[in-house]
Design a protein around this motif. Structure first.
Motif, PDB file in Angstrom:
ATOM      1  N   ALA A 292       0.858  -1.183   0.000  1.00  0.00           N
ATOM      2  CA  ALA A 292       0.000   0.000   0.000  1.00  0.00           C
ATOM      3  C   ALA A 292       0.891   1.229   0.000  1.00  0.00           C
ATOM      4  O   ALA A 292       2.017   1.199   0.508  1.00  0.00           O
ATOM      5  CB  ALA A 292      -0.921   0.004   1.221  1.00  0.00           C
ATOM      6  N   TYR A 293       0.378   2.317  -0.577  1.00  0.00           N
ATOM      7  CA  TYR A 293       1.134   3.568  -0.605  1.00  0.00           C
ATOM      8  C   TYR A 293       0.190   4.728  -0.355  1.00  0.00           C
ATOM      9  O   TYR A 293      -0.935   4.765  -0.838  1.00  0.00           O
ATOM     10  CB  TYR A 293       1.865   3.740  -1.946  1.00  0.00           C
ATOM     11  CG  TYR A 293       1.041   3.419  -3.173  1.00  0.00           C
ATOM     12  CD1 TYR A 293       0.275   4.402  -3.800  1.00  0.00           C
ATOM     13  CD2 TYR A 293       1.036   2.134  -3.710  1.00  0.00           C
ATOM     14  CE1 TYR A 293      -0.491   4.100  -4.932  1.00  0.00           C
ATOM     15  CE2 TYR A 293       0.277   1.828  -4.829  1.00  0.00           C
ATOM     16  CZ  TYR A 293      -0.478   2.818  -5.433  1.00  0.00           C
ATOM     17  OH  TYR A 293      -1.232   2.510  -6.548  1.00  0.00           O
ATOM     18  N   LEU A 294       0.659   5.671   0.466  1.00  0.00           N
ATOM     19  CA  LEU A 294      -0.077   6.893   0.760  1.00  0.00           C
ATOM     20  C   LEU A 294       0.885   8.057   0.564  1.00  0.00           C
ATOM     21  O   LEU A 294       1.874   8.190   1.294  1.00  0.00           O
ATOM     22  CB  LEU A 294      -0.606   6.898   2.193  1.00  0.00           C
ATOM     23  CG  LEU A 294      -1.651   5.839   2.543  1.00  0.00           C
ATOM     24  CD1 LEU A 294      -0.975   4.622   3.164  1.00  0.00           C
ATOM     25  CD2 LEU A 294      -2.671   6.389   3.530  1.00  0.00           C
ATOM     26  N   LEU A 295       0.590   8.910  -0.398  1.00  0.00           N
ATOM     27  CA  LEU A 295       1.490   9.989  -0.770  1.00  0.00           C
ATOM     28  C   LEU A 295       0.725  11.298  -0.851  1.00  0.00           C
ATOM     29  O   LEU A 295      -0.441  11.324  -1.246  1.00  0.00           O
ATOM     30  CB  LEU A 295       2.157   9.689  -2.117  1.00  0.00           C
ATOM     31  CG  LEU A 295       2.882   8.340  -2.234  1.00  0.00           C
ATOM     32  CD1 LEU A 295       3.360   8.126  -3.656  1.00  0.00           C
ATOM     33  CD2 LEU A 295       4.034   8.250  -1.251  1.00  0.00           C
ATOM     34  N   ARG A 296       1.406  12.386  -0.508  1.00  0.00           N
ATOM     35  CA  ARG A 296       0.793  13.713  -0.579  1.00  0.00           C
ATOM     36  C   ARG A 296       1.846  14.726  -1.004  1.00  0.00           C
ATOM     37  O   ARG A 296       3.014  14.391  -1.186  1.00  0.00           O
ATOM     38  CB  ARG A 296       0.178  14.098   0.760  1.00  0.00           C
ATOM     39  CG  ARG A 296       1.167  14.167   1.910  1.00  0.00           C
ATOM     40  CD  ARG A 296       0.575  14.928   3.100  1.00  0.00           C
ATOM     41  NE  ARG A 296      -0.687  14.402   3.546  1.00  0.00           N
ATOM     42  CZ  ARG A 296      -0.861  13.554   4.544  1.00  0.00           C
ATOM     43  NH1 ARG A 296       0.199  13.104   5.200  1.00  0.00           N
ATOM     44  NH2 ARG A 296      -2.052  13.151   4.915  1.00  0.00           N
ATOM     45  N   GLY A 297       1.424  15.995  -1.097  1.00  0.00           N
ATOM     46  CA  GLY A 297       2.356  17.026  -1.518  1.00  0.00           C
ATOM     47  C   GLY A 297       2.842  16.755  -2.926  1.00  0.00           C
ATOM     48  O   GLY A 297       2.043  16.514  -3.844  1.00  0.00           O
ATOM     49  N   THR A 298       4.149  16.764  -3.115  1.00  0.00           N
ATOM     50  CA  THR A 298       4.737  16.439  -4.417  1.00  0.00           C
ATOM     51  C   THR A 298       5.523  15.129  -4.355  1.00  0.00           C
ATOM     52  O   THR A 298       6.430  14.899  -5.157  1.00  0.00           O
ATOM     53  CB  THR A 298       5.659  17.568  -4.889  1.00  0.00           C
ATOM     54  OG1 THR A 298       6.695  17.782  -3.909  1.00  0.00           O
ATOM     55  CG2 THR A 298       4.880  18.860  -5.102  1.00  0.00           C
ATOM     56  N   GLN A 299       5.186  14.264  -3.410  1.00  0.00           N
ATOM     57  CA  GLN A 299       5.890  12.987  -3.304  1.00  0.00           C
ATOM     58  C   GLN A 299       5.726  12.157  -4.571  1.00  0.00           C
ATOM     59  O   GLN A 299       4.686  12.203  -5.249  1.00  0.00           O
ATOM     60  CB  GLN A 299       5.347  12.181  -2.119  1.00  0.00           C
ATOM     61  CG  GLN A 299       5.811  12.660  -0.758  1.00  0.00           C
ATOM     62  CD  GLN A 299       5.268  11.758   0.332  1.00  0.00           C
ATOM     63  OE1 GLN A 299       4.092  11.862   0.706  1.00  0.00           O
ATOM     64  NE2 GLN A 299       6.094  10.869   0.855  1.00  0.00           N
ATOM     65  N   HIS A 300       6.758  11.369  -4.855  1.00  0.00           N
ATOM     66  CA  HIS A 300       6.746  10.464  -6.002  1.00  0.00           C
ATOM     67  C   HIS A 300       7.134   9.079  -5.494  1.00  0.00           C
ATOM     68  O   HIS A 300       8.207   8.901  -4.912  1.00  0.00           O
ATOM     69  CB  HIS A 300       7.747  10.946  -7.059  1.00  0.00           C
ATOM     70  CG  HIS A 300       7.804  10.084  -8.283  1.00  0.00           C
ATOM     71  ND1 HIS A 300       7.262  10.469  -9.492  1.00  0.00           N
ATOM     72  CD2 HIS A 300       8.335   8.858  -8.498  1.00  0.00           C
ATOM     73  CE1 HIS A 300       7.468   9.526 -10.394  1.00  0.00           C
ATOM     74  NE2 HIS A 300       8.118   8.524  -9.810  1.00  0.00           N
ATOM     75  N   GLY A 301       6.257   8.091  -5.698  1.00  0.00           N
ATOM     76  CA  GLY A 301       6.526   6.734  -5.246  1.00  0.00           C
ATOM     77  C   GLY A 301       6.364   5.740  -6.379  1.00  0.00           C
ATOM     78  O   GLY A 301       5.318   5.683  -7.018  1.00  0.00           O
ATOM     79  N   ASP A 302       7.395   4.951  -6.640  1.00  0.00           N
ATOM     80  CA  ASP A 302       7.433   4.020  -7.772  1.00  0.00           C
ATOM     81  C   ASP A 302       7.593   2.601  -7.229  1.00  0.00           C
ATOM     82  O   ASP A 302       8.527   2.311  -6.479  1.00  0.00           O
ATOM     83  CB  ASP A 302       8.609   4.398  -8.676  1.00  0.00           C
ATOM     84  CG  ASP A 302       8.744   3.519  -9.918  1.00  0.00           C
ATOM     85  OD1 ASP A 302       8.306   2.355  -9.893  1.00  0.00           O
ATOM     86  OD2 ASP A 302       9.323   3.995 -10.911  1.00  0.00           O
ATOM     87  N   LEU A 324      -3.651   8.878  -3.113  1.00  0.00           N
ATOM     88  CA  LEU A 324      -2.790  10.003  -3.488  1.00  0.00           C
ATOM     89  C   LEU A 324      -3.534  11.306  -3.276  1.00  0.00           C
ATOM     90  O   LEU A 324      -4.674  11.463  -3.728  1.00  0.00           O
ATOM     91  CB  LEU A 324      -2.368   9.880  -4.960  1.00  0.00           C
ATOM     92  CG  LEU A 324      -1.722   8.565  -5.390  1.00  0.00           C
ATOM     93  CD1 LEU A 324      -1.444   8.582  -6.882  1.00  0.00           C
ATOM     94  CD2 LEU A 324      -0.443   8.306  -4.606  1.00  0.00           C
ATOM     95  N   ASP A 325      -2.876  12.237  -2.605  1.00  0.00           N
ATOM     96  CA  ASP A 325      -3.478  13.543  -2.346  1.00  0.00           C
ATOM     97  C   ASP A 325      -2.585  14.639  -2.927  1.00  0.00           C
ATOM     98  O   ASP A 325      -1.429  14.386  -3.299  1.00  0.00           O
ATOM     99  CB  ASP A 325      -3.658  13.741  -0.841  1.00  0.00           C
ATOM    100  CG  ASP A 325      -4.763  14.727  -0.500  1.00  0.00           C
ATOM    101  OD1 ASP A 325      -5.330  15.334  -1.430  1.00  0.00           O
ATOM    102  OD2 ASP A 325      -5.060  14.893   0.692  1.00  0.00           O
ATOM    103  N   ASP A 326      -3.114  15.837  -3.011  1.00  0.00           N
ATOM    104  CA  ASP A 326      -2.389  17.006  -3.512  1.00  0.00           C
ATOM    105  C   ASP A 326      -1.857  16.722  -4.924  1.00  0.00           C
ATOM    106  O   ASP A 326      -2.600  16.261  -5.772  1.00  0.00           O
ATOM    107  CB  ASP A 326      -1.265  17.394  -2.544  1.00  0.00           C
ATOM    108  CG  ASP A 326      -1.761  17.646  -1.135  1.00  0.00           C
ATOM    109  OD1 ASP A 326      -2.858  18.233  -0.998  1.00  0.00           O
ATOM    110  OD2 ASP A 326      -1.092  17.242  -0.174  1.00  0.00           O
ATOM    111  N   ALA A 327      -0.562  16.979  -5.149  1.00  0.00           N
ATOM    112  CA  ALA A 327       0.036  16.741  -6.469  1.00  0.00           C
ATOM    113  C   ALA A 327       0.964  15.531  -6.438  1.00  0.00           C
ATOM    114  O   ALA A 327       1.931  15.448  -7.195  1.00  0.00           O
ATOM    115  CB  ALA A 327       0.797  17.975  -6.928  1.00  0.00           C
ATOM    116  N   ALA A 328       0.672  14.566  -5.565  1.00  0.00           N
ATOM    117  CA  ALA A 328       1.500  13.366  -5.471  1.00  0.00           C
ATOM    118  C   ALA A 328       1.353  12.499  -6.720  1.00  0.00           C
ATOM    119  O   ALA A 328       0.323  12.528  -7.395  1.00  0.00           O
ATOM    120  CB  ALA A 328       1.122  12.565  -4.228  1.00  0.00           C
TER     121      ALA A 328
END
Length: 454
Positions: A292-302, A324-328
């Protein structure tokens, strides 16, 4: 090195400056790997496997120092994951082993747990022939795998876990990697080696946690070799600092009837990439690869995975879910390969993502490559907003908009977390999800001027 100046200096320093620098076999491998990395440089978006992750851009204008041994850090204890203490623990701070924070006294006979630097200094025979055995020539001439070559050239420390055949490890072993505590950002190349003999069983909890503001660059490689009938449960919890860059490559091999159960929860780092390749080389082998992945702001997850079914009667299940929230931005690239002789393969893959903002983005690319004709394989991917009907239903039962939204997201991600067979680990993982949702709820409340139900 044009990609990142610090790499040129590190590659030119020579093997003597690194652990095991006097070992001929390791020095030779390091020199060959350094030349391969010099030839290819950092992977970039012109390469298919890196199409959605721009690593050179993420590292542009960043400066890193090589990890160096420091005086003991001002840390009284390692933050606990669950109330039950682990059977044993290795702790690394900015990539380097810290004995004063570690605990290895409770291990049963037949289990070896030590840092890579210790093993190279005291017992190099344990590693010769094992270290690098699963990394296919440390990337060979494939520019998409140049990070393997970089790690092989500069590997400095890491975990070594060797379990003899038939030994059942009676508790969890923790690998804790703490970062952000150095004065300036550091670069390090951890190399972890996990070998379970036939019939052995173990649980490994890997934690990557940022405790300070400094953003490090980690390029980690993990090798996992499971003998016939061996079983490994492997949790990876990534909570690196907001400025960190976390790169990880995992290579695994499963012999006959071996089982690997892996789960990763990705929360941290400015940019993270976890690439996993597992080969099922013995009949009856099974892998469950979930996350599972939870990202926010400008985070980048691959997350990039590849499961290779090389022999008949093997199985794989793979499910990754995210919010994903914001510009993630998240990336999921999954490949199930079924070779010609791998009849009776059962392989299934699913990726689902909730987009909580109209600026969030998911690039999902699940693939099947099948050369056998008697198989059961399926794959799928979905992305979208929270279901409006479900949201309306919960609000009609008295929940305000933020509560209903958080409950739906938690339930969505809990389905992935509950695939972990070690139920005690569900509690801390769900706690992380709730903490992430609490921040999202507070942001939403602030944006709506404090109006409940927006």
């Amino acid at each position: 090195m044009r990609d990142l100046p610090v790499l040129s200096g590190l590659l030119d320093q020579g093997p003597l400056a690194l652990p095991g620098g006097t070992l001929p076999w390791l020095s030779r491998r390091r020199a060959e790997a350094a030349e391969r990395f010099r030839a290819h440089g950092l992977p970039n978006r012109r390469l298919e496997a890196w199409k959605y992750t721009d690593l050179p851009r993420a590292l542009k204008d960043r400066e890193y120092l090589p990890a160096q041994r420091q005086e003991p850090v001002s840390l009284d204890a390692v933050p606990a994951l669950i109330a039950e203490a682990p059977l044993a623990r290795l702790v690394f701070v900015d990539g380097l082993y810290r004995a004063e924070l570690s605990a290895t006294a409770g291990l049963p006979e037949g289990v070896r747990l030590l840092s890579l630097a210790q093993a190279l200094e005291r017992e190099p025979a344990l590693l010769e022939g094992r270290l690098g055995a699963l990394t296919e020539g440390d990337g060979g001439d494939d520019p998409q795998q140049s990070l393997l070559a970089l790690n092989a050239a500069l590997l400095d420390d890491g975990l070594v876990l060797l379990v003899e055949p038939g030994v059942v490890v009676p508790g969890r072993i923790e690998l804790v990697q703490l970062g952000g505590l150095s004065e300036r950002p550091v670069f390090h190349c951890p190399r972890h080696l996990v070998v379970l003999g036939a019939g052995a069983r173990a649980t490994l909890v890997e934690r990557i946690q940022g405790l300070g503001p400094t953003g490090s660059l980690a390029n980690a490689v993990t090798e996992i070799d499971l003998g016939a009938g061996a079983s490994l449960v492997h949790l990876r919890l990534q909570e690196a600092g907001a400025e960190a860059v976390e790169l990880a490559t995992t290579r695994g091999s499963l012999a006959a009837d071996a089982r690997y159960e892996g789960f990763s929860l990705t929360l941290g780092a400015a940019l993270s990439r976890h690439e996993l390749l597992f080969a099922l080389v013995g009949e009856g082998a099974h892998i469950a690869l979930n996350g599972a992945y939870l990202l926010r702001g400008t985070q980048h997850g691959d997350t990039t995975t590849r499961i290779e079914h090389r022999v008949p009667n093997t199985s794989a299940s793979e499910t990754y879910k995210g919010a994903l929230d914001d510009a993630a931005r998240a990336v999921f690239q999954g490949m199930i390969l079924v070779e010609r002789d791998a009849q009776k393969t059962d392989g299934r893959m699913l990726n689902k993502t909730l987009l909580l903002s109209d600026k969030a983005e998911i690039d999902s690319k699940p693939e099947l490559e099948i050369y056998a004709d008697d198989v059961q394989c399926a794959h799928g991917a979905t992305a979208g907003e929270i279901d409006a009907d479900a949201l309306f239903y919960l609000r009609s039962r008295g929940l305000d908009g933020r509560q209903a939204r958080a409950l739906l997201i938690e339930a969505f991600l809990a389905e992935a977390i509950e695939t972990l067979s070690d139920e005690a680990l569900h509690v801390p993982l769900l706690a992380r999800v709730r903490a992430w949702l609490q921040v999202a709820s507070e942001k939403q409340q602030g944006a709506s001027g404090g109006e409940a139900g927006r």
